[in-house]
Design an enzyme around this catalytic site. Structure first.
Site, short mmCIF file in Angstrom:
data_model
loop_
_atom_site.label_atom_id
_atom_site.label_comp_id
_atom_site.label_asym_id
_atom_site.label_seq_id
_atom_site.Cartn_x
_atom_site.Cartn_y
_atom_site.Cartn_z
N GLU A 129 -0.43 -0.23 16.48
CA GLU A 129 -0.22 0.73 17.58
C GLU A 129 -0.73 0.22 18.92
O GLU A 129 -0.12 0.43 19.97
CB GLU A 129 -0.92 2.06 17.26
CG GLU A 129 -0.19 2.94 16.27
CD GLU A 129 -0.50 2.64 14.81
OE1 GLU A 129 -1.03 1.54 14.51
OE2 GLU A 129 -0.23 3.50 13.95
N ALA A 146 5.73 5.32 12.61
CA ALA A 146 6.38 6.45 13.30
C ALA A 146 7.62 5.95 14.03
O ALA A 146 7.72 4.77 14.35
CB ALA A 146 5.40 7.06 14.30
N GLU A 166 -0.92 4.45 7.64
CA GLU A 166 -1.72 5.68 7.69
C GLU A 166 -1.36 6.63 6.55
O GLU A 166 -2.22 7.31 5.99
CB GLU A 166 -1.52 6.38 9.05
CG GLU A 166 -2.17 5.58 10.18
CD GLU A 166 -1.87 6.16 11.55
OE1 GLU A 166 -0.69 6.18 11.94
OE2 GLU A 166 -2.82 6.60 12.22
N GLY A 216 2.10 4.23 11.14
CA GLY A 216 2.19 5.41 10.30
C GLY A 216 2.44 5.07 8.83
O GLY A 216 2.03 5.82 7.93
C1 3H9 Z 1 2.90 4.86 14.79
O1 3H9 Z 1 3.15 4.63 13.65
C2 3H9 Z 1 2.16 6.02 15.41
C3 3H9 Z 1 1.15 6.70 14.57
O2 3H9 Z 1 -0.06 6.01 14.53
C4 3H9 Z 1 0.84 8.06 15.14
C5 3H9 Z 1 1.96 8.98 15.36
C6 3H9 Z 1 1.51 10.35 15.70
N1 3H9 Z 1 10.42 3.11 15.48
O3 3H9 Z 1 11.81 -5.56 14.86
P1 3H9 Z 1 13.12 -5.52 14.19
C7 3H9 Z 1 13.84 -0.77 15.26
S1 3H9 Z 1 3.47 3.93 16.05
C8 3H9 Z 1 11.70 3.06 15.90
O4 3H9 Z 1 14.23 -6.31 14.77
P2 3H9 Z 1 12.04 -6.93 11.95
C9 3H9 Z 1 13.95 -1.91 16.25
O5 3H9 Z 1 13.98 -1.43 17.57
C10 3H9 Z 1 4.46 2.73 15.33
N2 3H9 Z 1 12.48 1.95 15.79
O6 3H9 Z 1 12.99 -5.86 12.63
C11 3H9 Z 1 15.26 -2.54 15.83
O7 3H9 Z 1 16.31 -1.74 16.35
P3 3H9 Z 1 17.71 -2.38 16.76
C12 3H9 Z 1 3.64 1.62 14.88
C13 3H9 Z 1 11.94 0.86 15.26
O8 3H9 Z 1 12.39 -6.92 10.53
C14 3H9 Z 1 15.25 -2.36 14.31
O9 3H9 Z 1 14.35 -1.29 14.05
N3 3H9 Z 1 4.49 0.60 14.37
C15 3H9 Z 1 10.60 0.84 14.83
O10 3H9 Z 1 12.04 -8.19 12.72
C16 3H9 Z 1 14.79 -3.59 13.57
O11 3H9 Z 1 13.55 -4.00 14.10
C17 3H9 Z 1 4.86 -0.47 15.09
O12 3H9 Z 1 4.48 -0.64 16.22
C18 3H9 Z 1 9.83 2.02 14.95
N4 3H9 Z 1 8.54 2.09 14.53
O13 3H9 Z 1 10.56 -6.33 12.11
C19 3H9 Z 1 5.75 -1.42 14.37
N5 3H9 Z 1 10.32 -0.39 14.33
O14 3H9 Z 1 18.23 -3.02 15.53
C20 3H9 Z 1 6.93 -1.73 15.20
C21 3H9 Z 1 11.46 -1.11 14.47
O15 3H9 Z 1 18.48 -1.23 17.29
N6 3H9 Z 1 7.91 -2.53 14.48
N7 3H9 Z 1 12.43 -0.37 15.02
O16 3H9 Z 1 17.36 -3.38 17.82
C22 3H9 Z 1 7.77 -3.82 14.17
O17 3H9 Z 1 6.76 -4.43 14.40
C23 3H9 Z 1 8.93 -4.51 13.53
O18 3H9 Z 1 10.08 -3.78 13.86
C24 3H9 Z 1 8.85 -4.63 11.99
C25 3H9 Z 1 10.22 -5.16 11.48
C26 3H9 Z 1 7.76 -5.63 11.64
C27 3H9 Z 1 8.58 -3.30 11.36
#
Ligand code: 3H9
Length: 679
Positions: free
Chosen positions: A125, A63, A105, A102
């Protein structure tokens, strides 16, 4: 503008492609467009199967976290996933890489899942203080069973494709260049069938589980769950998946999700997520700055710090040359590095080949001349300006013109060090934290003359060796140690006024720190920076050192330790404190935990405000990042500055004034205007 969701019809299969860089997050726009595509598939009788796939380097990071905290917009992610699952046609999802939150999911809402060997799948999450809120807590146990689902949901750590296949989370693993074609073949293969697995309807994996599994899990992970709300809700939700019909379970999941997402812990943890990513950005750096290539790294000093620093680079595949003054010190240093790697291998976190691979990158020398071809040299010698100057003078004469020369100093003036070279623009501070191979924080200290290119290179390099880097300007102790000093001052004063080390420490561990100041002193050694030749019984610490109470390593320090390193308060220490307290003329009194907490933490916030005011830190969130990654500040409070925002800057201001401390102008102004440090 390119559409973030595109559809293509190939015979009887509808291919829905997601393309929303950088992480293919399920933003409102994506959800709406995907819901339309799903609707098309439902309406069109010619379509007999659907393939969902993505462009880019991963499937999806889940998400869009930036949308949390605003009112939900339809279709919500749970609604979208339901519409996919309810489609009366089989859906095959092709995961081209990482599928988190998500992203995982949505895969659970599809009938079939196909992926490539490098994929990592998970529900992280919990790390941002919520639980999977789009069916994850109810569908995952139904697909993989409770025993496998619990760790995935409660720790938030992803699993690899092989494991996902073994537990039934994915059906097939194929080579990356065949993914699209195999997914299409899969879809055609299942198009004619009518017995597709529907995750929410499955009961086969949840009907026979051990009911004790939940309590056992809580017990096993008790320490890391301490103080956290989300993991408890995660466990509870998975338990409900085994007890309630799906519709009721999902309603509970939604209720928990809304509660957590609006709570302080999740707000703080989301702040931490974005703060860490923001920290890597350097304000005012020209856009066209390119990092310098770094291949070979020189390290001066093979002690605890030098060795730890070296390990970061060895593990990441850099060639490292480590220099010491004596062969014996070099041999000892190399021995410790090897021992550390072997211990990691014994825990199964490294293979024997990886150990040899890392060690194979290490060369040692007694001669600075061997730094001549290094791209970066980091000194980790004794913390004395004259010694540092001598080292940098020598490096200046030996290093190649574009080499970066870095100091691991934790307090000293990087400008003064740089000034004794002919190229201050090539000098930077790289302040690692002990143990340097483990601690994630790196303060990158920007001297007045450090070039943008050197700064950009340092930040890039930090990412490559797995560190969270924060830029700091030059001042005594930089961001972290400068704030720590304020806390230490108060901790010592509190002892003089009647508090005991154990009480002070407990206030901080209750707040969520892994240890308090006196436990920390005992762990680090009370004799750090203490000189037996010049000691003059000037304070509690010196007297304890003089009496052989030098910390855990001597079995006693502020506390007494038994053979299992269990600590108990010491009467001897109490007596020493009482002597000093009597000399200081301070009245001994009972001090409340609340006063201790305020006096330890508010001055840190105030110092953080000064650090911001002086431009030493680029932004408040950088200060939070330093304290969470370098000093054990509990992430679920968001770091000192976010915590201050949460309790209110007027509260902090009033507290400082109550305890007779001088608040900074920035804190006064922000409190007066009802503002926050973090936007
Ligand atoms: C969810 O899914 C909720 C559901 O269960 C229910 C909903 C109802 N959203 O980390 P990076 C941005 S909750 C928005 O450097 P990498 C990040 O801020 C979500 N933005 O890349 C950065 O921005 P900027 C559960 C996001 O390759 C850019 O993308 N998911 C999101 O080293 C690059 O990110 C998580 O908790 C996001 N979800 O790693 C996963 N994700 O360039 C969270 C990233 O402006 N994300 N951004 O600074 C991660 O763990 C890592 O970003 C990921 C990529 C492994 C995906």
């Amino acid at each position: 503008m390119m559409s973030k969701i595109t559809t293509a019809r190939e015979d009887e299969v509808l291919v829905i492609t997601l393309d929303n860089p950088p992480v293919n997050a399920f933003s409102t726009e994506v959800r709406q467009a995907m819901a339309e595509a799903v609707d098309t598939a439902a309406q069109d009788d010619g379509i007999r199967a659907v393939v969902i796939r993505a462009e880019g380097r991963m499937f999806s990071g889940g998400a869009d976290i930036t949308e949390f905290g605003s009112a939900p917009v339809h279709p919500t992610l749970p609604e979208l996933i339901d519409s996919i699952e309810n489609l009366a046609k089989p859906v095959v999802i092709a995961l081209n890489g990482t599928a988190l939150g998500g992203g995982c999911e949505i895969a659970l809402g599809c009938n079939y899942r196909i992926t490539v060997p490098s994929t990592k799948i998970g529900l992280p999450e919990v790390k941002i203080g919520i639980l999977p809120g789009a069916g994850g807590t109810q569908r995952l146990p139904r697909v993989v069973g409770v025993e496998e689902a619990l760790p995935i949901i409660v720790t938030g750590n992803p699993i690899n494709a092989k494991k996902a296949e073994a537990i039934g989370l994915v059906d097939r693993i194929v080579e990356p260049d065949k993914l699209r074609e195999e997914a299409m073949a899969f879809a055609r293969e299942v198009a004619g069938r009518d017995d597709h697995p529907v995750s929410s309807q499955r009961t086969d994996r949840i009907k026979d589980h051990d009911p004790g599994v939940f309590d056992a899990f809580r017990e096993k992970h008790g320490r890391r769950l301490k103080g956290l709300e989300a993991p408890q809700k995660c466990i509870e939700a998975v338990k409900l998946a085994t007890e309630l019909p799906y519709e009721e379970g999902i309603a509970k999941e939604r209720e928990f999700f809304m509660e957590l997402v609006n709570g302080d812990q999740s707000k703080a943890l989301r702040h931490v997520f974005f703060a860490e990513r923001q920290a890597s950005k350097i304000d005012g750096l020209p856009k066209d700055v390119k990092s310098l290539p770094i291949r070979k790294v020189g390290i001066i000093g093979a002690g605890t710090m030098g060795g730890g620093i070296a390990m970061n680079f060895l593990s990441a595949g850099y060639d490292v040359t480590m220099v010491e003054r004596e062969q014996e010190a070099l041999d000892r240093g190399v021995g410790i590095i090897r021992k550390n790697y072997e211990a990691t291998a014994r825990k199964g976190r490294m293979t024997a080949e990886q150990v040899e691979g890392a060690m194979g990158h290490l060369t040692t020398s007694l001669d600075y001349q061997d730094f001549a071809d290094c791209d970066l040299v980091i000194e980790a010698v004794f913390e004395l300006m004259d010694i540092k100057k001598d080292v940098f003078g020598k490096l200046d004469a030996i290093c190649k013109p574009d080499a970066i020369m870095a100091s691991n100093t934790s307090y000293l003036d990087v400008n003064e060090i740089a000034a004794c070279t002919s190229r201050p623009e090539q000098v930077v501070g790289l302040h690692f934290f002990s143990p340097a191979n483990i601690m994630r924080l790196l303060e990158v200290v920007r001297g007045d003359k450090t070039s943008p290119q050197v700064m950009a290179t340092a930040m890039d390099l930090a990412k490559k060796i797995g560190k969270v880097a924060v830029v700091s300007g030059v001042c005594h102790g930089f961001i972290g140690n400068r704030m720590l000093a304020k806390r230490q001052e108060q901790a010592s004063d509190l002892l003089m006024e009647g508090a005991r080390p154990a009480q002070v420490d407990k206030v901080l561990t209750d707040f969520g720190f892994p240890m308090g100041p006196f436990q920390m002193a005992d762990l680090a050694g009370l004799d750090v920076g203490w000189d037996p030749d010049t000691t003059s019984s000037a304070n509690v610490r010196e007297v304890l050192c003089e009496r052989g109470r030098r910390g855990q390593k001597t079995g006693k320090g502020f506390y007494d330790y038994d053979e299992n390193r269990q600590r108990t308060p010491s009467e001897e220490v109490d007596a020493v404190i009482a002597d000093f307290a009597a000399q200081s003329g301070k009245q001994q009194r009972d001090i409340t935990d609340e006063e201790i907490r305020e006096r330890l933490l508010y001055p840190m916030v105030n110092e953080g405000a000064l650090i911001l005011e002086e431009g030493i830190a680029q932004r408040a969130s950088d200060i939070d990042t330093v304290w969470i990654n370098g000093y054990g500040w509990p992430p679920y409070t968001g770091g000192p500055m976010f915590w201050a925002d949460t309790i209110g800057l007027d509260t902090v201001l009033a507290g400082l004034e109550k305890h007779g401390m001088e608040p900074s102008q920035l804190l006064r102004d922000k409190a007066a205007n009802g503002e926050r440090f973090n936007g």
